[in-house]
Design a protein around this motif. Sequence first.
Motif, mmCIF file in Angstrom:
data_model
loop_
_atom_site.group_PDB
_atom_site.id
_atom_site.type_symbol
_atom_site.label_atom_id
_atom_site.label_comp_id
_atom_site.label_asym_id
_atom_site.label_seq_id
_atom_site.Cartn_x
_atom_site.Cartn_y
_atom_site.Cartn_z
ATOM 1 N N GLN A 1 2.076 7.488 5.264
ATOM 2 C CA GLN A 1 2.514 6.328 4.479
ATOM 3 C C GLN A 1 3.801 6.640 3.724
ATOM 4 O O GLN A 1 4.701 5.797 3.633
ATOM 5 N N SER B 1 0.623 4.169 -2.809
ATOM 6 C CA SER B 1 0.483 5.584 -2.427
ATOM 7 C C SER B 1 1.576 6.431 -3.061
ATOM 8 O O SER B 1 1.315 7.534 -3.565
ATOM 9 N N LEU C 1 -6.997 7.935 -3.694
ATOM 10 C CA LEU C 1 -6.829 6.711 -2.916
ATOM 11 C C LEU C 1 -7.840 6.592 -1.780
ATOM 12 O O LEU C 1 -7.795 5.628 -1.018
ATOM 13 N N ARG D 1 0.832 -1.216 0.000
ATOM 14 C CA ARG D 1 0.000 0.000 0.000
ATOM 15 C C ARG D 1 0.860 1.257 0.000
ATOM 16 O O ARG D 1 0.456 2.297 -0.514
ATOM 17 N N HIS D 2 2.064 1.151 0.585
ATOM 18 C CA HIS D 2 2.956 2.304 0.573
ATOM 19 C C HIS D 2 3.461 2.572 -0.841
ATOM 20 O O HIS D 2 3.598 3.735 -1.261
#
Length: 310
Positions: free
Chosen positions: A35, A8, A25, A4-5
Motif C-alpha cells: 500500500q 496506512s 491496521l 486506505r493508502h
Amino acid sequence: MEIRHLVSFIAIAEELHFGRAAQRLHLTQPSLSAQLQKLEKSVGVQLVARNSHDVRLTAAGVEFEGQARQIVAQLERAAHSARATAAGRSGTLNIGYNLPASRHVLPKALARMTSDHPDIVVSLWEKRTGPQLAGLSDGSLDIALVYGHPGTAEFRYRRLLHRVPLVAVVGRLHRWAERPGVRFAELASQQCVLFARDQCPAMYDSILRAAADNGISLTVAQMADDPGATAHMVAVRPLVGFASLPRAISMGMVVPGSTSVAVKLVDPVPTLDLYAVWNAEETNPAVSLFLDCVEFPEESEIDTAPAISA
C-alpha cells in the motif's frame, strides 16, 4: 490514491515501525508495504525511508503527513455528517407557516425541536397557503402549516389543534362598523373584496360555502390578494372584505380608532382548520422529527383521504 493508502501511511508515520503499524491496521507487513508503494507511486516521491534498523519519514513524507491527516479527518467529518443527517440528528428543515401557526404551534414545537435536535437548522418562511403548497411541490419547503388540506396524493397532512374563525372587514365609516356581528346572509346586499382562490383555497371555499348555505351569491367588486390591501380598500370604499380573526387582531382591526374594522360573522361562522402538510414522498428525516414535536389532537391520525378543499 485511495483513502486506505492514506490511513496506512498515517499509521506508519505514527508508529515508525512496519510491524506495529500492520498489527494496528490488521494487515500483514507485505500488504502494508504494498500500500505504501502504491501511495508513493501515486504521489511521485518517496515518503518513507527505511533500512533494517530504522524507519523514518522523508522531508516530503513529513509535509505529506499533515495534508493526509486533514484529508482523512475531512472525510470522517463528511461521513459523520451524512450518517447524522440520514438519522435525522442534523441537517436542515424549511418550514412554511401562517399567522395562527406562528402563535399557537411554532413556539412549543420549535422549543422542543431545539431541545431534542439542536443540530438541525430550522428556517421559517411566513406565506399564505397557496405559496406554501407551491413551496412543497418545488422542494423549497419541507413542511407547510396552512389552512385546510390538499386533495392530491402528492401530500400527506394532519390536522392541528386550532379552528380559526373568519370575520368581515369594513371601513370605519361603514354602517356595519359599530355592530357586534352580522348574519352572513346580509352579505347579499354588499359589494365585496375577495382574493384569488389559489392564494388561500380553504378560506376561499369556506366563504363561498357559507354563502351557498345561505342561498346567496357574493358580489365581488374588487380583488386583493394581500390582507393589507384589503384593509386599505375597505377603509376608503363601502366594501366588505374577509380576514381570519388572528390576522384582523394582528392588523389592529379590533382597536378603537382603526381605519378598518373586524366584524363578527354569524349564521354561520365561517371557520378554518389548521393543518401540517408535507410531501408524501418526503425523504428528509427531519420532517418526522419535527412532526413528533408538534401537538396534534389525539383523534388526529395521519390522513390521506381525498379532501374537498385545499
